[in-house]
Design a protein around this motif. Structure first.
Motif, PDB file in Angstrom:
ATOM      1  N   UNK A  23      13.462  70.580 -13.363  1.00 30.81           N
ATOM      2  CA  UNK A  23      13.854  69.569 -14.337  1.00 30.81           C
ATOM      3  C   UNK A  23      14.926  68.636 -13.823  1.00 30.81           C
ATOM      4  N   UNK A  24      16.041  69.169 -13.299  1.00 32.85           N
ATOM      5  CA  UNK A  24      17.088  68.285 -12.787  1.00 32.85           C
ATOM      6  C   UNK A  24      16.626  67.350 -11.671  1.00 32.85           C
ATOM      7  N   UNK A  25      15.623  67.774 -10.896  1.00 35.37           N
ATOM      8  CA  UNK A  25      15.129  66.885  -9.843  1.00 35.37           C
ATOM      9  C   UNK A  25      14.380  65.694 -10.454  1.00 35.37           C
ATOM     10  N   UNK A  26      13.642  65.931 -11.534  1.00 35.02           N
ATOM     11  CA  UNK A  26      12.956  64.831 -12.214  1.00 35.02           C
ATOM     12  C   UNK A  26      13.961  63.835 -12.777  1.00 35.02           C
ATOM     13  N   UNK A  27      14.991  64.330 -13.449  1.00 35.78           N
ATOM     14  CA  UNK A  27      15.979  63.420 -14.035  1.00 35.78           C
ATOM     15  C   UNK A  27      16.847  62.766 -12.966  1.00 35.78           C
ATOM     16  N   UNK A  28      16.985  63.421 -11.809  1.00 35.74           N
ATOM     17  CA  UNK A  28      17.679  62.792 -10.686  1.00 35.74           C
ATOM     18  C   UNK A  28      16.924  61.548 -10.234  1.00 35.74           C
ATOM     19  N   UNK A  29      15.589  61.649 -10.176  1.00 29.91           N
ATOM     20  CA  UNK A  29      14.786  60.486  -9.795  1.00 29.91           C
ATOM     21  C   UNK A  29      14.976  59.349 -10.800  1.00 29.91           C
ATOM     22  N   UNK A  30      14.969  59.690 -12.081  1.00 26.39           N
ATOM     23  CA  UNK A  30      15.152  58.662 -13.119  1.00 26.39           C
ATOM     24  C   UNK A  30      16.538  58.035 -13.029  1.00 26.39           C
ATOM     25  N   UNK A  31      17.549  58.874 -12.748  1.00 26.18           N
ATOM     26  CA  UNK A  31      18.912  58.345 -12.595  1.00 26.18           C
ATOM     27  C   UNK A  31      19.010  57.435 -11.381  1.00 26.18           C
ATOM     28  N   UNK A  32      18.362  57.828 -10.300  1.00 22.77           N
ATOM     29  CA  UNK A  32      18.394  57.014  -9.098  1.00 22.77           C
ATOM     30  C   UNK A  32      17.700  55.679  -9.273  1.00 22.77           C
ATOM     31  N   UNK A  33      16.785  55.605 -10.237  1.00 22.84           N
ATOM     32  CA  UNK A  33      16.096  54.353 -10.540  1.00 22.84           C
ATOM     33  C   UNK A  33      16.843  53.529 -11.587  1.00 22.84           C
ATOM     34  N   UNK A  34      17.984  54.040 -12.046  1.00 23.68           N
ATOM     35  CA  UNK A  34      18.842  53.236 -12.898  1.00 23.68           C
ATOM     36  C   UNK A  34      18.903  53.611 -14.358  1.00 23.68           C
TER      37      UNK A  34
END
Length: 414
Positions: A23-34
């Motif tokens: 889960x945290x890896x998915x939200x990390x991707x979303x955070x990295x996209x802004x």
């Protein structure tokens, strides 16, 4: 990339209920996209990754926590660019606050065991009532609809059940676990794709939906891309070892000082490889003249390739094959690979700093391997301390006063 550029997901708010890795890896991707990702943790029982070894602190990297400000590398890596709040979702007030947050969000991502969110009163049906446009993404071991029996999964369990362990290694050997948690890393990529697609649909229709991704389904889908069972039915093992016979010559071969990967499945590539080996006549040899014949005699061909590579250095193999246009590369250690200057320059990996002590050790972690010409992507903020943004989020989004926050904190609601 220019940090002054707009970020692709600016204006999107994501509530992050995830823990551990998938889960945290998915939200990390979303955070990295802004996206504005708000990581929600129980004040008394925060994300378990906060206690994952190794740690980074004033003494550099250590296997055990020696100081209060030693922080888990897992947290420092997966928490970047996220805001952190605490909230007890098992309390009535906590659930009410969460639903208030959901009214202001565009998406929620959770990776509870199937059915847990519904029992807490924060499942998709609950949040859809307060925000019909919201996208709700669930990442679970076996799917959000698998409510009975086995519904907890770890990466190794998923690797075992997906068939992946019986594709690596050699015939007759024990199953081989892939060295990285590939199940925990592949499912969140699908979850991110699903979340983005659902957000686009919600913007178009005004209606949100439930996005459901399972670790087992994601990894088994990847395994199915290779059709290993079909190869088995026609007399080839599912175990490929270091070579892939259906694309021969194709694999990893020993050299004097290490190993080198060579991929020469086409007539053009194989002919160039035979030239490099000093045996151009193999190109007209009936055993290797066509692609199907090379596959038929793959084991013999691969032995001949290694008989050549084992007499020279990896660099010599790479130099000569690169000159001839044959795909090849030396086998590197993870430490060498993540520090490739090309990868670091592009932000595909990045050096990690402690939020207080800075770059006190050489730690390289995942970056965001997505570059855009008119947007900035990547990570420029450290992981949050537990509840670091309580005041900012609860005051900004929900209008709570300082007095209310103090009271809620005193009762362990936040």
């Amino acid at each position: 990339m220019n940090a002054a550029q707009q970020r692709p997901l600016e204006g999107i708010t994501v509530l992050d209920l995830t823990t551990a890795l998938a889960g945290p890896y998915a939200t990390l991707m979303l955070a990295g996209l802004g996206a504005r990702v708000i990581k929600i943790e129980n004040p008394s029982n925060p994300d378990t990754m906060r206690n994952n070894a190794p740690y980074l602190g004033r003494d550099g990297v250590t296997l055990q926590k020696a100081h209060d400000d030693d922080l888990s590398l897992s947290l420092l890596e997966r928490g970047r660019n996220k805001l952190g709040v605490t909230l007890n979702l098992k309390s009535d007030e906590g659930r009410a606050l969460f639903l208030d947050l959901a009214r202001h969000a565009d998406a929620i991502v959770e990776n509870f065991s199937a059915g847990t969110a519904d029992r807490l009163g924060i499942g998709y049906a609950d949040v859809a009532k307060v925000n019909p446009k919201l996208v709700y993404t669930s990442i679970s071991g076996f799917g959000a609809d698998e409510l009975g029996g086995q519904n907890r999964a770890m990466d190794t369990i998923v690797q075992a059940l997906s068939g992946l362990m019986m594709t690596s290694g050699n015939v007759g050997e024990a199953p081989v676990r892939v060295g990285i948690p590939i199940g925990d890393l592949s499912a969140p990529l699908y979850a991110t794709i699903g979340t983005l697609a659902a957000l686009m649909q919600a913007q178009r229709t005004g209606e949100g939906q439930h996005v459901d991704v399972s670790l087992l389904g994601a990894l088994t889908s990847v395994v199915a891309c290779e059709q290993s069972d079909v190869m088995e039915r026609i007399g080839r093992s599912t175990r490929t070892g270091n070579t892939l016979t259906r694309l021969a010559p194709f694999g990893v071969f020993a050299a004097v000082d290490g190993h080198v990967a060579i991929c020469a499945p086409t007539d053009k590539f194989s002919s160039a490889l035979f030239d490099a080996m000093g045996q151009p006549e193999l190109g007209t040899d009936e055993r290797f003249r066509t692609r199907d014949q090379r596959v038929r005699h793959a084991d013999e061909l691969h032995r001949m390739v290694e008989a050549w590579t084992s007499t020279v250095t990896t660099q010599a193999v790479v130099d000569v094959l690169s000159e001839l246009g044959v795909p090849c590369g030396e086998v590197r250690t993870p430490g060498e690979a993540v520090r490739d200057p090309r990868i670091l320059r592009r932000g595909e990996t990045t050096r990690l700093e402690h939020p207080t002590y800075g770059a006190i050790d050489d730690v390289v972690v995942t970056g965001l391997p997505i570059r855009m010409s008119r947007a900035w992507t990547g990570f420029d903020r450290p992981a949050p301390q537990l509840g670091e943004h309580n005041q900012a989020i609860y005051a900004e989004l929900l209008g709570l006063s300082d007095e209310q926050l103090v009271e809620l904190s005193g009762r362990r609601v936040i």
